[in-house]
Design an enzyme around this catalytic site. Structure first.
Site, mmCIF file in Angstrom:
data_model
loop_
_atom_site.group_PDB
_atom_site.id
_atom_site.type_symbol
_atom_site.label_atom_id
_atom_site.label_comp_id
_atom_site.label_asym_id
_atom_site.label_seq_id
_atom_site.Cartn_x
_atom_site.Cartn_y
_atom_site.Cartn_z
ATOM 1 N N LYS A 71 0.693 -1.228 -0.246
ATOM 2 C CA LYS A 71 -0.133 0.008 0.192
ATOM 3 C C LYS A 71 0.895 1.316 0.104
ATOM 4 C CE LYS A 71 -4.452 -1.880 1.542
ATOM 5 N NZ LYS A 71 -5.397 -1.973 2.527
ATOM 6 N N LYS A 110 -5.092 -10.978 -7.111
ATOM 7 C CA LYS A 110 -6.180 -11.111 -6.245
ATOM 8 C C LYS A 110 -7.358 -10.232 -6.612
ATOM 9 C CE LYS A 110 -6.550 -8.758 -2.269
ATOM 10 N NZ LYS A 110 -6.275 -8.087 -0.923
ATOM 11 N N LYS A 124 -11.760 -4.769 -5.270
ATOM 12 C CA LYS A 124 -12.881 -4.102 -5.466
ATOM 13 C C LYS A 124 -12.048 -2.705 -6.078
ATOM 14 C CE LYS A 124 -13.543 -3.522 -0.771
ATOM 15 N NZ LYS A 124 -14.106 -4.282 0.286
HETATM 16 P P1 TYM Z 1 -11.026 -6.295 3.774
HETATM 17 O O1 TYM Z 1 -12.025 -5.330 4.205
HETATM 18 O O2 TYM Z 1 -9.811 -5.969 2.723
HETATM 19 O O3 TYM Z 1 -11.458 -7.739 3.410
HETATM 20 C C1 TYM Z 1 -12.530 -8.518 4.108
HETATM 21 C C2 TYM Z 1 -12.129 -9.971 3.945
HETATM 22 O O4 TYM Z 1 -12.215 -10.399 2.702
HETATM 23 C C3 TYM Z 1 -11.079 -11.270 2.661
HETATM 24 N N1 TYM Z 1 -10.739 -11.123 1.039
HETATM 25 C C4 TYM Z 1 -10.557 -11.973 0.089
HETATM 26 N N2 TYM Z 1 -10.767 -13.315 0.320
HETATM 27 C C5 TYM Z 1 -10.531 -14.253 -0.844
HETATM 28 N N3 TYM Z 1 -10.122 -13.661 -2.054
HETATM 29 C C6 TYM Z 1 -10.301 -12.484 -2.385
HETATM 30 N N4 TYM Z 1 -9.866 -12.054 -3.422
HETATM 31 C C7 TYM Z 1 -10.373 -11.480 -1.221
HETATM 32 N N5 TYM Z 1 -10.163 -10.103 -1.107
HETATM 33 C C8 TYM Z 1 -10.407 -9.865 0.422
HETATM 34 C C9 TYM Z 1 -9.864 -10.570 3.488
HETATM 35 O O5 TYM Z 1 -8.982 -11.662 3.641
HETATM 36 C C10 TYM Z 1 -10.900 -10.320 4.697
HETATM 37 O O6 TYM Z 1 -11.036 -11.517 5.551
HETATM 38 N N6 TYM Z 1 -7.889 -5.630 7.762
HETATM 39 C C11 TYM Z 1 -9.027 -6.319 7.302
HETATM 40 C C12 TYM Z 1 -10.302 -6.060 8.237
HETATM 41 C C13 TYM Z 1 -10.176 -6.277 9.503
HETATM 42 C C14 TYM Z 1 -10.191 -7.540 10.290
HETATM 43 C C15 TYM Z 1 -9.922 -7.162 11.492
HETATM 44 C C16 TYM Z 1 -10.221 -8.752 9.797
HETATM 45 C C17 TYM Z 1 -9.841 -5.284 10.645
HETATM 46 N N7 TYM Z 1 -9.939 -5.616 11.562
HETATM 47 C C18 TYM Z 1 -9.893 -8.076 12.400
HETATM 48 C C19 TYM Z 1 -10.218 -9.802 10.674
HETATM 49 C C20 TYM Z 1 -10.168 -9.396 12.087
HETATM 50 C C21 TYM Z 1 -9.252 -6.067 5.780
HETATM 51 O O7 TYM Z 1 -8.923 -4.978 5.439
HETATM 52 O O8 TYM Z 1 -10.135 -6.925 5.240
#
Ligand code: TYM
Length: 335
Positions: A118, A200, A203
């Site tokens: 990032k 990956k 969005k």
């Molecule tokens: P975020 O908001 O980017 O994504 C939410 C969840 O979706 C999963 N994910 C995917 N899984 C499979 N294939 C993909 N292409 C894909 N893109 C996204 C992510 O692994 C995630 O589980 N930092 C985290 C949010 C967060 C969090 C937490 C998660 C904040 N605090 C505590 C778990 C526990 C995030 O940005 O996810």
């Protein structure tokens, strides 16, 4: 007799309100949230604090937070049985994050690949929040004495740093935080871009054909799957290097529960046209109920606000207990 009742294990996960989630978010994380929501004591949240490391327009952030919250309920999560909350409504998250910042080494935070990616992508805004992002995530998880965290594979490293921070703190002050385990599904852990299947699905991709949004209509979904990049072999089977086909097989498997062998048999002797039609239909069937329920819920703002309040109250109750414990151990004066 009641004493014999085993306490349910705790599950927690959050998602950022940075736009409509993709099929990747859904198959990698959200679908497992729903699957786990009956058997565990669940905390699911909208990570709005995390989403200001980039600078969203405030009105957009408010709207997206409500939309993401409605989407979580649309998954079928029961807001009375589970705790469904917005992160910024529970001040303990930011409070514990500060404490944990002081138990995280600069070196280990610098090694986080998401931070490196990032900061390369947005060199004009490498803020301290972006750097401390995984520590806030550790705080989210540790506050609830979480056993399992259902996530996609891209968040695995953040789970590892969470465990390291917890272990270090426990080593210094005695047992304070439970060490959480990631829960990563077998086939949906990393859904790839439909246009560049070595990347990956995300969005933030500039090409909308690269991802399916969970609110896309049937027609759009079919079109996007039909134009997914595959290869020239025209045979459906899993093999290293057949990235596009492997990805579609993973998507199909997640939506139908079929194994690779079953899928290979089903499409034996058939081309990619038939395969893509079947994948597209399976995705449409999977997402349709979610979209319909979302459309119903999003117009009922009063109900959403009521659920958010209940979620904030329940989450705060558990989170505060851990926060107070940690504050006491560190040596903050209690009055
Ligand atoms: P975020 O908001 O980017 O994504 C939410 C969840 O979706 C999963 N994910 C995917 N899984 C499979 N294939 C993909 N292409 C894909 N893109 C996204 C992510 O692994 C995630 O589980 N930092 C985290 C949010 C967060 C969090 C937490 C998660 C904040 N605090 C505590 C778990 C526990 C995030 O940005 O996810």
């Amino acid at each position: 007799m009641e004493n014999n009742q085993e306490k349910k294990q705790t599950v927690l996960s959050l998602i950022q309100p940075t736009g409509t989630p993709t099929l990747g978010n859904y198959l990698g994380a959200l679908k497992n949230w729903k699957n786990m929501s009956d058997g565990y004591d669940c905390f699911f949240g909208v990570a709005d604090l995390h989403s200001i490391t980039v600078r969203p327009n405030p009105a957009d952030l408010r709207r997206r937070t409500t939309e993401m919250y409605a989407l979580l309920l649309a998954l079928g999560l029961d807001p009375h049985k589970n705790t469904v909350f917005v992160q910024s409504h529970v001040p303990a998250h930011a409070q514990l994050a500060w404490i944990l910042d002081c138990y995280t080494q600069f070196g280990e935070a610098s090694r986080m690949t998401q931070f490196k990616d990032k900061s390369e992508k947005h060199p004009d805004n490498v803020n301290v929040g972006l750097f401390a992002y995984p520590v806030l995530m550790a705080s989210d998880i540790l506050l609830y004495q979480t056993d399992f965290v259902p996530i996609g594979i891209d968040q695995k490293q953040h789970l590892e740093i969470t465990r390291n921070i917890a272990d270090r703190f426990n080593g210094l002050y005695g047992n304070t935080f439970k060490l959480p385990e990631p829960f990563i599904g077998k086939s949906g852990a990393k859904i790839m871009s439909l246009q560049e299947p070595t990347k990956k699905m995300s969005k933030s991709d500039t090409n909308p054909k690269a991802y399916i949004s969970v609110l896309d209509d049937d027609n759009t979904i079919m079109k996007k799957i039909k134009s997914a990049v595959t290869d020239s072999e025209a045979r459906v089977y899993r093999k290293d290097g057949k990235d596009g086909v492997n990805n579609l097989m993973g998507i199909y498997s997640c939506c139908t529960g079929k194994t690779d062998e079953e899928i290979e048999k089903e499409f034996d002797g058939k081309g990619y046209g038939d395969f893509k039609t079947a994948v597209g239909e399976a995705v449409c069937d999977e997402l349709r109920p979610l979209r319909e329920e979302y459309n119903r819920l999003i117009s009922d703002k009063a109900y959403l606000t009521e659920c958010m309040k209940e979620g904030a109250e329940k989450a705060s109750y558990t989170a505060e207990r851990t926060l107070r414990k940690a504050m006491k151990k560190v040596g903050f004066l209690q009055i």
